[in-house]
Design a protein around this motif. Sequence first.
Motif, mmCIF file in Angstrom:
data_model
loop_
_atom_site.group_PDB
_atom_site.id
_atom_site.type_symbol
_atom_site.label_atom_id
_atom_site.label_comp_id
_atom_site.label_asym_id
_atom_site.label_seq_id
_atom_site.Cartn_x
_atom_site.Cartn_y
_atom_site.Cartn_z
ATOM 1 N N GLU A 184 0.796 -1.249 -0.096
ATOM 2 C CA GLU A 184 0.109 0.013 -0.013
ATOM 3 C C GLU A 184 0.864 1.153 -0.088
ATOM 4 O O GLU A 184 0.651 2.133 -0.921
ATOM 5 N N PRO A 185 1.869 1.438 0.802
ATOM 6 C CA PRO A 185 2.643 2.550 0.977
ATOM 7 C C PRO A 185 3.424 2.860 -0.458
ATOM 8 O O PRO A 185 3.585 3.983 -0.692
ATOM 9 N N LEU A 186 3.721 1.792 -1.179
ATOM 10 C CA LEU A 186 4.575 1.707 -2.485
ATOM 11 C C LEU A 186 3.711 2.283 -3.394
ATOM 12 O O LEU A 186 4.069 3.041 -4.218
ATOM 13 N N VAL A 187 2.458 1.670 -3.623
ATOM 14 C CA VAL A 187 1.493 1.993 -4.536
ATOM 15 C C VAL A 187 1.073 3.632 -4.481
ATOM 16 O O VAL A 187 1.019 4.219 -5.329
ATOM 17 N N PHE A 224 14.452 -3.837 -3.136
ATOM 18 C CA PHE A 224 15.429 -5.054 -3.131
ATOM 19 C C PHE A 224 14.506 -5.969 -3.185
ATOM 20 O O PHE A 224 13.819 -6.680 -2.010
ATOM 21 N N PRO A 225 14.010 -6.839 -4.360
ATOM 22 C CA PRO A 225 12.884 -7.814 -4.463
ATOM 23 C C PRO A 225 13.117 -8.851 -3.739
ATOM 24 O O PRO A 225 12.323 -9.841 -3.704
ATOM 25 N N ILE A 236 7.255 -6.857 -6.676
ATOM 26 C CA ILE A 236 7.615 -6.117 -7.841
ATOM 27 C C ILE A 236 6.601 -6.350 -8.980
ATOM 28 O O ILE A 236 6.118 -5.651 -9.801
ATOM 29 N N TYR A 237 6.003 -7.721 -9.068
ATOM 30 C CA TYR A 237 5.254 -8.099 -10.057
ATOM 31 C C TYR A 237 3.889 -7.255 -10.072
ATOM 32 O O TYR A 237 3.190 -6.862 -11.031
ATOM 33 N N HIS A 238 3.118 -7.301 -8.766
ATOM 34 C CA HIS A 238 2.160 -6.483 -8.628
ATOM 35 C C HIS A 238 2.284 -5.119 -8.862
ATOM 36 O O HIS A 238 1.200 -4.432 -9.493
ATOM 37 N N LEU A 239 3.283 -4.490 -8.626
ATOM 38 C CA LEU A 239 3.609 -3.167 -8.917
ATOM 39 C C LEU A 239 3.671 -2.880 -10.320
ATOM 40 O O LEU A 239 3.457 -1.892 -11.008
ATOM 41 N N ALA A 240 4.320 -3.824 -11.212
ATOM 42 C CA ALA A 240 4.350 -3.796 -12.627
ATOM 43 C C ALA A 240 3.173 -3.989 -13.240
ATOM 44 O O ALA A 240 2.949 -3.299 -14.206
ATOM 45 N N GLN A 241 2.251 -4.529 -12.777
ATOM 46 C CA GLN A 241 0.672 -4.703 -13.074
ATOM 47 C C GLN A 241 0.067 -3.481 -12.893
ATOM 48 O O GLN A 241 -0.602 -3.074 -13.722
ATOM 49 N N GLU A 292 2.657 -8.384 -21.977
ATOM 50 C CA GLU A 292 1.278 -9.070 -21.984
ATOM 51 C C GLU A 292 1.234 -10.338 -21.782
ATOM 52 O O GLU A 292 1.830 -11.360 -22.412
ATOM 53 N N ASP A 293 0.328 -10.856 -20.951
ATOM 54 C CA ASP A 293 0.084 -12.279 -20.684
ATOM 55 C C ASP A 293 1.243 -12.841 -19.999
ATOM 56 O O ASP A 293 1.236 -14.195 -20.110
ATOM 57 N N GLU A 294 2.362 -12.258 -19.627
ATOM 58 C CA GLU A 294 3.390 -12.659 -18.923
ATOM 59 C C GLU A 294 2.916 -13.369 -17.377
ATOM 60 O O GLU A 294 2.239 -12.592 -16.670
ATOM 61 N N SER A 295 3.249 -14.516 -17.333
ATOM 62 C CA SER A 295 2.859 -15.022 -15.777
ATOM 63 C C SER A 295 3.921 -14.362 -14.737
ATOM 64 O O SER A 295 5.060 -13.904 -15.010
ATOM 65 N N LYS A 296 3.137 -14.547 -13.391
ATOM 66 C CA LYS A 296 4.026 -14.007 -12.354
ATOM 67 C C LYS A 296 5.280 -14.984 -12.240
ATOM 68 O O LYS A 296 6.642 -14.045 -12.030
#
Length: 216
Positions: A103-106, A118-119, A136-141, A184-188
């Motif tokens: 949440e704070p990053l978003v 640092f992932p 990092i995946y969710h942030l990229a989304q 696009e459509d790349e899995s986590k």
Amino acid sequence: MTPAAFTGQLLAFIARLITGAQGHWKGCPPKAEQRIYIANHQSHFDLVLIWAAFPHELRAQTRAIAARDYWTKSPFKRWLTTEVFNAIYVSRTRANPEEDPLEPLVEALANGDSLVIFPEGTRSSKGNPMPFKSGIYHLAQQFPHVQLIPTWIDNVQRVMPKGEVVPVPILCTVTFGAPIQLREDESKVDFLCRAREAVMEQRPDPSEVGRLLEAD
């Protein structure tokens, strides 16, 4: 000049004095645009070294992610991360199942800030970074327009090994690679593996380190 600004400049000077390193921008210019820098994590000195590698204009808009349980242990650590580095605290353990550590990053990204992340989530001294966590995946989304910059911090674990508080003079480098983005459509799983590999690809060949440092 405020005490925080003076401390930031002093820390950058000390980091360069101890490590002799500057940032090596191989795949992107040091441009003040919104980015997420994803880096390997070997030492608490990582944060200072990246700070020193940034030009002043990047420091002004880039916020690092700091572990709440470590960086709030003392008033000085809290002041350093809050006032000097403008860090965002994250909890490595959830107080309750509904807590969202992102949440704070978003919120920071929504406000236009850049981030240093640092992932791995914790420090590793085994050479290759540990598997990246899913944040990092969710942030990229959520922020597909923000570039992800793979970053390799080299040799810093020898400057301040785990458990030490006094840095040792050792030559280090910080290398910034070409931006990556979620496909696009790349899995986590695929994305996290690709992001980790992109970070490792920035690791300099040992034979090149001396040449890079001499060039600076």
